[in-house]
Design an enzyme around this catalytic site. Structure first.
Site, PDB file in Angstrom:
ATOM      1  N   TYR A 286       0.846  -1.192   0.000  1.00 45.73           N
ATOM      2  CA  TYR A 286       0.000   0.000   0.000  1.00 45.73           C
ATOM      3  C   TYR A 286       0.882   1.243   0.000  1.00 45.73           C
ATOM      4  O   TYR A 286       1.880   1.296   0.722  1.00 45.73           O
ATOM      5  CB  TYR A 286      -0.881   0.039   1.251  1.00 45.73           C
ATOM      6  CG  TYR A 286      -1.765  -1.151   1.460  1.00 45.73           C
ATOM      7  CD1 TYR A 286      -3.112  -1.109   1.117  1.00 45.73           C
ATOM      8  CD2 TYR A 286      -1.259  -2.326   2.017  1.00 45.73           C
ATOM      9  CE1 TYR A 286      -3.938  -2.210   1.324  1.00 45.73           C
ATOM     10  CE2 TYR A 286      -2.072  -3.430   2.228  1.00 45.73           C
ATOM     11  CZ  TYR A 286      -3.405  -3.369   1.874  1.00 45.73           C
ATOM     12  OH  TYR A 286      -4.218  -4.459   2.078  1.00 45.73           O
ATOM     13  N   HIS A 297      -7.404  -0.289  -1.249  1.00 41.60           N
ATOM     14  CA  HIS A 297      -6.855  -1.393  -2.028  1.00 41.60           C
ATOM     15  C   HIS A 297      -5.344  -1.222  -2.137  1.00 41.60           C
ATOM     16  O   HIS A 297      -4.832  -0.106  -2.264  1.00 41.60           O
ATOM     17  CB  HIS A 297      -7.472  -1.429  -3.430  1.00 41.60           C
ATOM     18  CG  HIS A 297      -8.919  -1.819  -3.435  1.00 41.60           C
ATOM     19  ND1 HIS A 297      -9.344  -3.089  -3.102  1.00 41.60           N
ATOM     20  CD2 HIS A 297     -10.043  -1.119  -3.730  1.00 41.60           C
ATOM     21  CE1 HIS A 297     -10.667  -3.155  -3.179  1.00 41.60           C
ATOM     22  NE2 HIS A 297     -11.118  -1.970  -3.561  1.00 41.60           N
ATOM     23  N   LYS A 328      -3.940  -4.320  -9.849  1.00 39.62           N
ATOM     24  CA  LYS A 328      -2.694  -4.028  -9.149  1.00 39.62           C
ATOM     25  C   LYS A 328      -1.533  -4.157 -10.126  1.00 39.62           C
ATOM     26  O   LYS A 328      -1.641  -4.821 -11.151  1.00 39.62           O
ATOM     27  CB  LYS A 328      -2.489  -4.988  -7.971  1.00 39.62           C
ATOM     28  CG  LYS A 328      -3.646  -4.990  -6.979  1.00 39.62           C
ATOM     29  CD  LYS A 328      -3.382  -5.909  -5.820  1.00 39.62           C
ATOM     30  CE  LYS A 328      -4.652  -6.190  -5.038  1.00 39.62           C
ATOM     31  NZ  LYS A 328      -5.352  -5.006  -4.576  1.00 39.62           N
TER      32      LYS A 328
END
EC number: 4.6.1.16
Length: 350
Positions: A286, A297, A328
């Site tokens: 993160y 997320h 991602k």
């Protein structure tokens, strides 16, 4: 138009410069005519633009393909990729990287190539050192590096690969606390309620065992230990030294130090780093966690690999596809003597 196969090139007369190079930018002009690579020649023969002879014998497409495959490694793979790119409307020229590709609407002489394309079969291993060198060489001349992978059914998948220097936004890598913790079998538990809460809420370290106690992973524990945040004891209350902790953790997980190096680099650069087990990776990362009640997320999935690692492309493909499917970025953290270097790999459409 008649041409001659000589070695790993096909030679055409001077008229080919006007007919093939100036109209389609095929080949490289020479004093006595035009020199074509084997993939260019095969494509032009397929399109009915040239005839190719070898020692006075006309070669049909099959004969040329067989000859070219004998003369150039990975010829059939390169032809598949070249033909695909041409049919997508790109101007493509052979290069040391396999191909250089010009932006749509441009061509040689109008602007520089934008992309370097390297071609591999899904079965071929890819040493990370070779990949890093290729990517850096492309970036040094402001080119995008694309890996074109040909699977066993001759379908193509394109991957953009670039170096990365991820930067997080956490103001401090750890809160200003100090507490005791115990190394159990394969994890560490901090016992003080106030310190546990500060570590969890202030830096998203570990997971609360209950409202008062915090369980920490091995890499989290060593990171906090190295900064004097926790004092780690064994179950007989003996205090660990740094080296003793590393030795015990490495007995539990052989790649512990490699993972710790990447964890440390990511934490030091302002990230929150958590296990990526549910995604099949070492870490999920993160940029910033403002509140444990509202966790965003994660931005990246990270796999940590040694500097002598060889990618198996089906495995790489699975990791990248999963990361992209959950929005991602997939980073591979390559171990170095000091710190890590990152490769950012994503699937792209050409």
């Amino acid at each position: 138009m008649k041409t001659q196969l000589e070695g790993d090139r096909v030679l055409a007369g001077k008229e080919a410069v006007a007919e093939l190079y100036k109209t389609g930018y095929f080949g490289r002009p020479r004093e006595d005519g035009l020199e074509l690579s084997l993939v260019e020649a095969a494509y032009l023969q397929f399109r009915g633009k040239i005839e190719i002879e070898l020692e006075g014998r006309k070669l049909d497409f099959r004969a040329l393909f067989e000859q070219a495959s004998l003369r150039q490694p990975n010829f059939e793979l390169k032809y598949i990729v070249y033909k695909d790119l041409k049919e997508r409307g790109y101007y493509v020229q052979p290069s040391a990287a396999d191909f250089r590709v010009y932006p749509r609407g441009s061509h040689p002489g109008k602007s520089a190539a934008k992309i370097f394309v390297h071609v591999l079969s899904e079965r071929q291993p890819l040493p990370v050192k070779l990949l890093q060198d290729s990517v850096i060489s492309a970036e040094n001349v402001h080119k995008q590096f694309i890996l074109a992978v040909v699977d066993e059914e001759s379908d193509l998948t394109f991957y953009e690969i670039k170096t990365a220097s991820p930067q997080g936004e956490m103001p401090e890598p750890y809160p200003e606390v100090k507490t005791d913790a115990t190394f159990l079998e394969d994890r560490v538990i901090a016992w003080d309620a106030e310190a546990s809460g500060a570590l969890y809420a202030g830096g998203f370290y570990g997971k609360m065992l209950d409202p008062e106690r915090l369980q920490l992973s091995l890499v989290e524990s060593l990171y906090l230990f190295s900064r004097g945040i926790i004092v780690v004891r064994d179950r007989k209350d003996r205090i660990f030294s740094f080296d003793e902790f590393v030795e015990k953790a490495s007995e539990i997980e052989s790649s512990f130090l490699r993972k710790y190096g990447a964890y440390k680099a990511l934490r030091d650069s302002g990230h929150v780093v958590k296990t990526g087990f549910k995604f099949g990776t070492h870490f999920r990362v993160y940029r910033k966690v403002e509140s444990i009640e509202k966790i965003p997320h994660s931005e990246y999935l990270v796999n940590v690999i040694p500097s002598d690692y060889e990618f198996r492309l089906p495995v790489m493909s699975g990791a990248v596809r999963l990361a992209n499917s959950v929005r991602k970025r997939m980073l591979f953290a390559v171990e170095k003597e000091e710190g890590v270097e990152y490769l950012d790999i994503s699937r792209v459409k050409m």
